[in-house]
Write a protein that holds these residues in place. Structure first.
Motif, PDB file in Angstrom:
ATOM      1  N   ILE A  24      31.536  30.776  31.383  1.00  0.00           N
ATOM      2  CA  ILE A  24      32.674  31.621  31.923  1.00  0.00           C
ATOM      3  C   ILE A  24      33.766  31.240  30.685  1.00  0.00           C
ATOM      4  CG2 ILE A  24      33.330  29.269  33.145  1.00  0.00           C
ATOM      5  CD1 ILE A  24      34.839  33.224  33.306  1.00  0.00           C
ATOM      6  N   GLU A  25      33.536  29.996  30.143  1.00  0.00           N
ATOM      7  CA  GLU A  25      34.510  29.773  28.894  1.00  0.00           C
ATOM      8  C   GLU A  25      34.285  30.744  27.802  1.00  0.00           C
ATOM      9  OE1 GLU A  25      35.440  26.222  25.621  1.00  0.00           O
ATOM     10  OE2 GLU A  25      33.688  25.878  26.972  1.00  0.00           O
ATOM     11  N   ASN A  26      33.225  31.334  27.441  1.00  0.00           N
ATOM     12  CA  ASN A  26      32.554  32.158  26.408  1.00  0.00           C
ATOM     13  C   ASN A  26      33.250  33.429  26.668  1.00  0.00           C
ATOM     14  OD1 ASN A  26      31.767  30.131  24.927  1.00  0.00           O
ATOM     15  ND2 ASN A  26      29.631  30.372  25.463  1.00  0.00           N
ATOM     16  N   ILE A  27      32.972  33.719  28.085  1.00  0.00           N
ATOM     17  CA  ILE A  27      33.328  35.050  28.435  1.00  0.00           C
ATOM     18  C   ILE A  27      34.979  34.972  28.399  1.00  0.00           C
ATOM     19  CG2 ILE A  27      33.340  36.581  30.696  1.00  0.00           C
ATOM     20  CD1 ILE A  27      30.648  35.466  31.462  1.00  0.00           C
ATOM     21  N   ALA A  28      35.657  34.262  28.748  1.00  0.00           N
ATOM     22  CA  ALA A  28      37.064  34.246  28.811  1.00  0.00           C
ATOM     23  C   ALA A  28      37.483  34.336  27.287  1.00  0.00           C
ATOM     24  CB  ALA A  28      37.660  32.845  29.315  1.00  0.00           C
ATOM     25  N   LYS A  29      36.768  34.025  26.298  1.00  0.00           N
ATOM     26  CA  LYS A  29      37.199  33.914  24.736  1.00  0.00           C
ATOM     27  C   LYS A  29      37.286  35.458  24.599  1.00  0.00           C
ATOM     28  CE  LYS A  29      36.173  29.318  23.411  1.00  0.00           C
ATOM     29  NZ  LYS A  29      35.209  28.271  22.696  1.00  0.00           N
ATOM     30  N   VAL A  30      36.144  36.267  25.218  1.00  0.00           N
ATOM     31  CA  VAL A  30      35.903  37.512  24.652  1.00  0.00           C
ATOM     32  C   VAL A  30      37.366  38.159  24.907  1.00  0.00           C
ATOM     33  CG1 VAL A  30      34.567  39.610  25.151  1.00  0.00           C
ATOM     34  CG2 VAL A  30      33.547  37.483  24.743  1.00  0.00           C
ATOM     35  N   ALA A  31      37.918  37.890  26.271  1.00  0.00           N
ATOM     36  CA  ALA A  31      38.996  38.417  26.668  1.00  0.00           C
ATOM     37  C   ALA A  31      40.262  38.018  26.177  1.00  0.00           C
ATOM     38  CB  ALA A  31      38.915  38.339  28.191  1.00  0.00           C
ATOM     39  N   ASP A  32      40.194  36.866  25.312  1.00  0.00           N
ATOM     40  CA  ASP A  32      41.243  36.082  24.782  1.00  0.00           C
ATOM     41  C   ASP A  32      42.308  35.644  25.732  1.00  0.00           C
ATOM     42  OD1 ASP A  32      42.667  35.269  22.463  1.00  0.00           O
ATOM     43  OD2 ASP A  32      44.119  37.239  22.286  1.00  0.00           O
ATOM     44  N   CYS A  33      41.659  34.981  26.556  1.00  0.00           N
ATOM     45  CA  CYS A  33      42.910  34.098  27.536  1.00  0.00           C
ATOM     46  C   CYS A  33      41.967  32.961  28.095  1.00  0.00           C
ATOM     47  CB  CYS A  33      42.977  34.992  28.578  1.00  0.00           C
ATOM     48  SG  CYS A  33      41.683  35.503  29.903  1.00  0.00           S
ATOM     49  N   VAL A 195      37.408  24.089  29.060  1.00  0.00           N
ATOM     50  CA  VAL A 195      36.502  23.772  29.758  1.00  0.00           C
ATOM     51  C   VAL A 195      36.847  24.478  31.319  1.00  0.00           C
ATOM     52  CG1 VAL A 195      35.730  21.630  28.967  1.00  0.00           C
ATOM     53  CG2 VAL A 195      37.447  21.756  30.677  1.00  0.00           C
ATOM     54  N   GLU A 196      35.976  24.655  32.096  1.00  0.00           N
ATOM     55  CA  GLU A 196      36.359  25.243  33.548  1.00  0.00           C
ATOM     56  C   GLU A 196      37.088  24.117  34.340  1.00  0.00           C
ATOM     57  OE1 GLU A 196      33.385  27.893  35.674  1.00  0.00           O
ATOM     58  OE2 GLU A 196      32.048  27.184  33.885  1.00  0.00           O
ATOM     59  N   HIS A 197      38.209  23.833  33.976  1.00  0.00           N
ATOM     60  CA  HIS A 197      38.891  22.869  34.689  1.00  0.00           C
ATOM     61  C   HIS A 197      40.341  23.172  34.580  1.00  0.00           C
ATOM     62  CE1 HIS A 197      41.349  19.146  34.000  1.00  0.00           C
ATOM     63  NE2 HIS A 197      40.486  18.733  35.181  1.00  0.00           N
ATOM     64  N   TRP A 198      40.873  23.108  35.864  1.00  0.00           N
ATOM     65  CA  TRP A 198      42.467  23.182  35.951  1.00  0.00           C
ATOM     66  C   TRP A 198      42.972  22.069  36.668  1.00  0.00           C
ATOM     67  CZ3 TRP A 198      38.252  26.134  36.957  1.00  0.00           C
ATOM     68  CH2 TRP A 198      38.409  27.651  36.464  1.00  0.00           C
ATOM     69  N   ARG A 199      44.287  21.838  36.449  1.00  0.00           N
ATOM     70  CA  ARG A 199      45.180  20.953  37.193  1.00  0.00           C
ATOM     71  C   ARG A 199      45.847  21.571  38.270  1.00  0.00           C
ATOM     72  NH1 ARG A 199      48.913  16.613  33.719  1.00  0.00           N
ATOM     73  NH2 ARG A 199      49.852  15.419  35.641  1.00  0.00           N
ATOM     74  N   TYR A 200      45.941  21.296  39.467  1.00  0.00           N
ATOM     75  CA  TYR A 200      46.966  21.846  40.245  1.00  0.00           C
ATOM     76  C   TYR A 200      48.067  20.923  40.805  1.00  0.00           C
ATOM     77  CZ  TYR A 200      48.551  23.936  44.762  1.00  0.00           C
ATOM     78  OH  TYR A 200      49.252  24.390  45.780  1.00  0.00           O
ATOM     79  N   LEU A 201      49.308  21.243  40.618  1.00  0.00           N
ATOM     80  CA  LEU A 201      50.596  20.180  40.954  1.00  0.00           C
ATOM     81  C   LEU A 201      51.541  20.789  41.809  1.00  0.00           C
ATOM     82  CD1 LEU A 201      51.658  17.597  39.514  1.00  0.00           C
ATOM     83  CD2 LEU A 201      52.834  19.274  37.799  1.00  0.00           C
TER      84      LEU A 201
END
Length: 291
Positions: A24-33, A195-201
């Protein structure tokens, strides 16, 4: 390149690497986001998670390989990244409703999922009320959790942190820090670019000293598109959020600036009672931010 072009480029990339270990990280890079923003955009625009789309495409192609007759089921499984026959069988049945061995038989009813093609569709039946504001960096304090994996899998842990924060008094503690000119709590989703990681606050903007059991986050300076959700039901706010990401952003002169996004909650409300939604933006035609 606008969002429609980017999404179609992603589909081409997936097709070219469909037998590889797609990341998913590489796929997102293709979309530039960021991975978070891409997954959210994809599911809002297609109605299915990215992982499910990839599974459907692989299982559609797997049928063609099985029908050739010269490939064993285990070979087809390995071709599409399944090292366990059981895992391949499970994935295959989830898409086609029958086993790989049954699909090889004449007359077997199977499904075919073609590659998605994104096109512009003009809707606009209901207006989206928003304003553009540039804000300097500011600090929030609150409680957070880490989120991983598929965008759809975030719902349950988010509900749990709200429930825990309500029960242990954290929500009450944060609301006491609200100034009179503040609408309510800030629900912040912070993407990690690597990475496939988020922080929810769950937080509140404040300059007050950091209290025990809470944490702080310094929001960068951004230009924000701020959408009004006042007097909307939970269902309406969910629909408007999807429209912001899948309709407004791709057709506007802006693109996501890959920073955190913010939902501002009513002071006396809990999860779902959202008054504003903030999206960090930059001009599509400029490399720099808008301020």
């Amino acid at each position: 390149m606008d969002w429609i072009e980017k999404m179609n480029t992603v589909i081409i990339y997936i097709e070219e690497h469909i037998t590889d270990a797609l990341n998913i990280e590489n796929i997102a890079k293709v979309a530039d986001c960021s991975t978070y923003h891409f997954q959210r955009m994809f599911i809002y625009m297609t109605g299915i998670p990215l992982s499910e789309y990839i599974r459907r495409r692989r299982m559609s192609l797997a049928v063609a390989d099985l029908k050739k007759g010269d490939m064993k089921i285990i070979d087809v499984a390995l071709k599409y990244g399944y090292h366990s026959p059981t895992a391949f069988n499970r994935a295959f049945q989830s898409v086609h409703g029958l086993s790989p061995s049954s699909a090889k038989l004449d007359g077997a009813l199977i499904k075919a999922y073609s590659p998605i093609s994104f096109k512009m569709e003009i809707k606009g039946a209901e207006s989206l009320d928003f304003r553009i504001e540039t804000k300097e960096s500011f600090r929030v304090i609150g409680v957070s959790i880490s989120l991983y994996g598929d965008f759809e899998g975030m719902v349950e842990p988010v509900e749990k942190i709200w429930e825990a924060a309500e029960n242990n008094g954290t929500i009450h503690q944060l609301k006491k820090l609200l100034r009179n000119d503040q609408l309510g709590l800030f629900e912040v989703m912070i993407p990690d670019e690597n990475v496939e990681h988020w922080r929810y606050l769950i937080s509140v903007p404040t300059e007050e000293p950091l209290m025990e059991s809470l944490e702080e986050y310094v929001m960068g300076a951004y230009t924000w598109a701020i959408f009004s959700y006042a007097e909307k039901t939970i269902e309406e706010t969910q629909n408007l959020g999807k429209r912001v990401i899948s309709e407004w952003l791709p057709t506007s002169e802006y693109e996501n600036d890959c920073g955190p996004d913010i939902s501002v909650h009513a002071e006396d409300g809990a999860i779902g009672n959202i008054l504003e939604y903030w999206v960090p933006i930059k001009n599509k035609n400029e490399g720099d931010r808008l301020w």
